[in-house]
Design an enzyme around this catalytic site. Sequence first.
Site, PDB file in Angstrom:
ATOM      1  N   HIS A 137      -2.809 -11.465  -2.061  1.00  0.00           N
ATOM      2  CA  HIS A 137      -2.479 -12.098  -0.769  1.00  0.00           C
ATOM      3  C   HIS A 137      -2.656 -13.614  -0.772  1.00  0.00           C
ATOM      4  O   HIS A 137      -2.227 -14.294   0.156  1.00  0.00           O
ATOM      5  CB  HIS A 137      -3.357 -11.521   0.349  1.00  0.00           C
ATOM      6  CG  HIS A 137      -3.144 -10.062   0.578  1.00  0.00           C
ATOM      7  ND1 HIS A 137      -1.909  -9.534   0.891  1.00  0.00           N
ATOM      8  CD2 HIS A 137      -4.001  -8.997   0.509  1.00  0.00           C
ATOM      9  CE1 HIS A 137      -2.019  -8.220   1.020  1.00  0.00           C
ATOM     10  NE2 HIS A 137      -3.275  -7.866   0.790  1.00  0.00           N
ATOM     11  N   HIS A 176      -0.811  -2.816   0.560  1.00  0.00           N
ATOM     12  CA  HIS A 176      -0.412  -3.997   1.333  1.00  0.00           C
ATOM     13  C   HIS A 176       0.649  -4.786   0.581  1.00  0.00           C
ATOM     14  O   HIS A 176       0.700  -4.759  -0.648  1.00  0.00           O
ATOM     15  CB  HIS A 176      -1.623  -4.912   1.571  1.00  0.00           C
ATOM     16  CG  HIS A 176      -2.738  -4.254   2.326  1.00  0.00           C
ATOM     17  ND1 HIS A 176      -3.832  -3.698   1.693  1.00  0.00           N
ATOM     18  CD2 HIS A 176      -2.923  -4.065   3.653  1.00  0.00           C
ATOM     19  CE1 HIS A 176      -4.660  -3.199   2.606  1.00  0.00           C
ATOM     20  NE2 HIS A 176      -4.122  -3.407   3.810  1.00  0.00           N
TER      21      HIS A 176
END
Length: 680
Positions: A137, A176
């Site tokens: 991320h 994710h």
Amino acid sequence: MATGTALIYDEEMTRYKLLWVDPACKIEVPERLTASYTALQKQGLIQRCVPLPIRQATDQEILLAHSEEYLEAVKKTPYMSLEELMTFTQQYGDVYFHPNIYHCAKLAIGATLQLVESVMTGQVRNGMALVRPPGHHSQRSAANGFCVFNNVAIAALYAKKHFNISRVLIVDWDVHHGQGLQYCFEEDPSVLYFSWHRYEHQSFWPNLPESDYDSVGKGRGAGFNINLPWNKVGMENSDYLSVFFHVLLPIAYEFGPELVLVSAGFDSAIGDPEGHMSATPEIFAHLTHLLMPLAGGRLCAILEGGYNLTSLAQSVCQTVQTLLGDPAPRLSGLSSPCESALESMQCVRAVHRQYWSCLKHTAETLIPEPSTKRCRLQEGDGEGPGAPAQKEEEAQEVEWPEPKPRPAPSIRTAVALPAGVEDSVPEGCLHVTGTPLTPKEAEKGLRNPNLGELKDETLLQSLGSVLSLLDKIGKKEIRNGLAVVPDVSIATACAVQHAVSSLTDRVLLVFLGDGEVPVEITDEGKVLAVQICSKEPEDRKSKYHVPVCLKQQGGSDVPGFLQAVLGLLLPLAYGYDPGLVLEVLGEGSGVGEGALAHLTSLLQGLAQGQTVALIQRGSEGETLRATVSSLREDPVPALGPLGAPLAENTQVIEEQRRRLQPQWGLLRAAGDTGPAAAEH
Ligand code: Q9C
Ligand code: ZN
């Protein structure tokens, strides 16, 4: 040839934690690493891996993917007070800082780079890095989602820079979206980024429109970013496998990576408080196995997420054990992917068909509107952003059985060879000679026994050896075997007969070559025969006989062959769940040894790797060497980027897929309604 599996870990990376109350971050705990490492130890897997020394990343390495300002800012965090850390943290989303996290983040990158280096230099074949903080991320100038620096992005850039490679595949199976990875490589055609992720029409974190399937990359990188959004929770093994068969693997094979990096997050496994998915830890054995034939076996798995300590540890073990070469567990009860998964697959295939030859034939379509818009149309149907979010506290604790141990027979591969070809197989294989069959015994499995033929001593000897291979597999003395036989038809018939009567309920017969499949194929389903040939066989025996007749134009159509293997054979095989795979190499298949090695390797994911390969005497040559090598799970030589399959072969494959879909759900790659019908 590179051998060995590296494992990198250092306890130091457990020495940071959340120092204040933050419900969004409380799941990212040091025990994630200790639980994983302890489980590996308990399974005896650590001892089998090559330990690699860890190091800190240099500034220069960090700057491969991050800005100087950001690095300088993070450098100050070890000296901050608690209050200063909290303030610093607040400018980013879902992340926390700690006085020791900068140190750990440098170790996480260093560990990843040590792994990449040892794989690229051939010190080891593959490996895994157990690291904290995760990376996917984090962005050029931002921490995000528990991530400080982007370990995998830096690894890809480092590999390109130091090892002069031009194609890296990143598979992000974390639940994710690794938006940091997407941003880093969006315009870069040398890094193919694939991510599947919980999305729920943008209502799931990080709630970005650019996580949808229509973000395909930009500029020269168009086509090299692949997003598969999960718009429902509860995705199962069948959903994950289908996406591999119908989206990732065909594109990955066409791309022909020189290195595979896995952003290995295990929050996509059952029990995870973030993912809410239902795929079992065993699926990671198969995802890993399916990627291992790429890039000559150069695969590095780097830990990302995973927040249920039990599920995480089990999934890590499944991954590492597969990297070590142990047979993957059988997956029973696979079914069709769910409608939501089918819709996502259909969308991503449709937007990528202009970039990838392997998808050219999919529906021109009527691509459904991007997911968010669809959702707006559907508001009020109980899903999507309008629906009440499920509170984490209310989430049901799910249970699942602990994965079974995966014992590996001490001998991987045995061979039964006629005199004169022994020295063409590598050392370390067991050589087997069985008791010759009597003509009466040999007759049993044959449909039209030619008793004259059955007096031939060489033949009876070879049949005896084939049965002996099967018995040793049954007794788990060996995992797989190969025989070069004087008559591949008779040997196949005897082997199938013997296997169904004394070894297993279901035999997958992969028959490469022309001529009649020498076994009675009934609708009972004890044998599923997939025949890959160059001449249309005369009879289509039953729904359990699947002929795939591939035309050749000056040599074999390798892309077409792989399309048949990935899109047709593997989905059928996984759906069938055989107890034994019989791979028969007759004459006229036209398959070169390169592609064949990939087939053999991929088939090892079935039946716990229990395969017998039969090769017609006279056509052995390179085929024999390549097949033995794949049976032993040696690294398979990469095929390089692939061109387009012959249109007529695609048509043959699609026709079979269409015919068989009602019975074999894993063949489906598109939804039932709407544009799906246009696919053909
Ligand atoms: N319900 C990784 O898996 N959102 N990062 C937390 C809490 C942040 C995940 C919301 C999730 C970050 C590497
Ligand atoms: Zn995650």
